[in-house]
Motif scaffolding. Structure first.
Motif, PDB file in Angstrom:
ATOM      1  N   PHE A 110       0.827  -1.208   0.000  1.00 26.67           N
ATOM      2  CA  PHE A 110       0.000   0.000   0.000  1.00 26.67           C
ATOM      3  C   PHE A 110       0.860   1.256   0.000  1.00 26.67           C
ATOM      4  O   PHE A 110       0.591   2.197  -0.732  1.00 26.67           O
ATOM      5  CB  PHE A 110      -0.928   0.005   1.221  1.00 26.67           C
ATOM      6  N   ASP A 154     -18.224  -2.366  -1.042  1.00 28.53           N
ATOM      7  CA  ASP A 154     -18.522  -2.231  -2.471  1.00 28.53           C
ATOM      8  C   ASP A 154     -18.281  -3.525  -3.235  1.00 28.53           C
ATOM      9  O   ASP A 154     -18.730  -3.647  -4.369  1.00 28.53           O
ATOM     10  CB  ASP A 154     -17.662  -1.116  -3.086  1.00 28.53           C
ATOM     11  N   GLU A 201      -6.323   6.381   5.421  1.00 28.92           N
ATOM     12  CA  GLU A 201      -6.637   6.110   4.019  1.00 28.92           C
ATOM     13  C   GLU A 201      -6.640   4.610   3.748  1.00 28.92           C
ATOM     14  O   GLU A 201      -7.492   4.098   3.019  1.00 28.92           O
ATOM     15  CB  GLU A 201      -5.607   6.792   3.118  1.00 28.92           C
ATOM     16  N   LEU A 202      -5.706   3.886   4.353  1.00 29.49           N
ATOM     17  CA  LEU A 202      -5.680   2.434   4.207  1.00 29.49           C
ATOM     18  C   LEU A 202      -6.941   1.813   4.796  1.00 29.49           C
ATOM     19  O   LEU A 202      -7.571   0.952   4.167  1.00 29.49           O
ATOM     20  CB  LEU A 202      -4.444   1.851   4.888  1.00 29.49           C
ATOM     21  N   ASP A 219     -12.199  -0.808   4.005  1.00 27.88           N
ATOM     22  CA  ASP A 219     -13.626  -0.813   4.300  1.00 27.88           C
ATOM     23  C   ASP A 219     -14.447  -0.734   3.015  1.00 27.88           C
ATOM     24  O   ASP A 219     -15.460  -1.423   2.863  1.00 27.88           O
ATOM     25  CB  ASP A 219     -13.964   0.360   5.221  1.00 27.88           C
ATOM     26  N   ALA A 220     -14.000   0.087   2.071  1.00 31.29           N
ATOM     27  CA  ALA A 220     -14.702   0.214   0.792  1.00 31.29           C
ATOM     28  C   ALA A 220     -14.645  -1.080  -0.003  1.00 31.29           C
ATOM     29  O   ALA A 220     -15.609  -1.461  -0.682  1.00 31.29           O
ATOM     30  CB  ALA A 220     -14.099   1.361  -0.018  1.00 31.29           C
ATOM     31  N   GLY A 221     -13.530  -1.788   0.074  1.00 28.75           N
ATOM     32  CA  GLY A 221     -13.408  -3.057  -0.639  1.00 28.75           C
ATOM     33  C   GLY A 221     -14.433  -4.075  -0.160  1.00 28.75           C
ATOM     34  O   GLY A 221     -14.976  -4.848  -0.953  1.00 28.75           O
ATOM     35  N   THR A 264      -9.836   3.193   5.234  1.00 29.56           N
ATOM     36  CA  THR A 264     -10.993   3.594   4.422  1.00 29.56           C
ATOM     37  C   THR A 264     -11.092   2.749   3.163  1.00 29.56           C
ATOM     38  O   THR A 264     -12.182   2.303   2.774  1.00 29.56           O
ATOM     39  CB  THR A 264     -10.888   5.079   4.048  1.00 29.56           C
ATOM     40  N   GLN A 265      -9.959   2.492   2.506  1.00 32.60           N
ATOM     41  CA  GLN A 265      -9.976   1.688   1.286  1.00 32.60           C
ATOM     42  C   GLN A 265     -10.316   0.226   1.583  1.00 32.60           C
ATOM     43  O   GLN A 265     -11.022  -0.422   0.801  1.00 32.60           O
ATOM     44  CB  GLN A 265      -8.634   1.802   0.573  1.00 32.60           C
TER      45      GLN A 265
END
Length: 209
Positions: free
Chosen positions: A41, A73, A62-63, A68-70, A65-66
């Motif tokens: 990352f 989504d 940011e890590l 969590d989005a993975g 958040t990404q």
């Protein structure tokens, strides 16, 4: 400092690869170079964040958040010619104690044994040893909250949770959240206790001669 994710599933272990037909099987993601078993990352020199904690916090957030989005989504992939939907779930984070302290904003770590000789704040985020209630470091099992009957009023090892335990899917229990920050076996043994014991063994052997 390197932040990376390591999938659980991979080529297997060195032991499992010796089994017949292991080449076509999936196993634990332990065999092979870390360059091909992890997704990097970020990489950062200590000069970029050591005196600027906000830089580290933004990178870690940011890590989280990404990741969590993975999960929310999902990810669509082709597997065996068919489209499949994957929901990546983060099981835990591993690392040496200093990085765990920063990722979890932990205020109860082994650093307290150095900074606070009274040990009233505790020395481990997984239990309450070294606190006024459990001053003996050897009471880690009695002072932990792995079992409901072990302790009645545990205190969280942070003043405020970071995004890793706020966002990522996991058990809402205190144990489930604190166990997210797991000491890495390599750093704890090979580069930690094991190295000290080995060095002591060599010194003892040398003195006996």
């Amino acid at each position: 400092m390197v932040l990376a994710t390591q999938p659980v599933i991979g080529k297997g272990t060195l032991a499992s690869l010796k089994r017949p037909g292991a080449e076509s099987e999936m196993g634990a993601n332990m065999a092979g170079s870390s360059l091909i078993t992890r997704f990097v990352f970020s990489c950062a020199r200590s000069t970029l964040y050591s005196k600027k904690p906000e830089v580290f916090d933004k990178l870690a957030n940011e890590l989280a958040t990404q990741l969590d989005a993975g999960f929310k989504d999902c990810i669509s992939v082709l597997y065996g010619g068919d489209e499949a939907t994957l929901y990546p779930v983060v099981l835990y984070t591993k690392g040496d104690w200093p990085i765990l302290k920063r990722l979890g904003a932990l205020n109860r770590t082994h650093h307290q044994a150095i900074a606070n000789l009274s040990r009233s704040k505790g020395v481990c985020h997984l239990c309450m040893t070294g606190t006024e209630k459990y001053p003996d470091w050897h009471q880690c099992h009695q002072a932990s909250w792995m079992c409901p009957e072990s302790i009645s009023d545990p205190r969280p090892p942070w003043s405020q949770q970071t995004l890793f335990t706020q966002l990522l899917a996991r058990s809402p229990s205190l144990w489930g959240k604190t166990w997210f920050y797991r000491p890495d076996l390599f750093h704890t043994v090979h580069k930690g206790v094991g190295a000290e014991l080995t060095g002591s063994g060599f010194a003892t052997q040398d003195s006996s001669n």
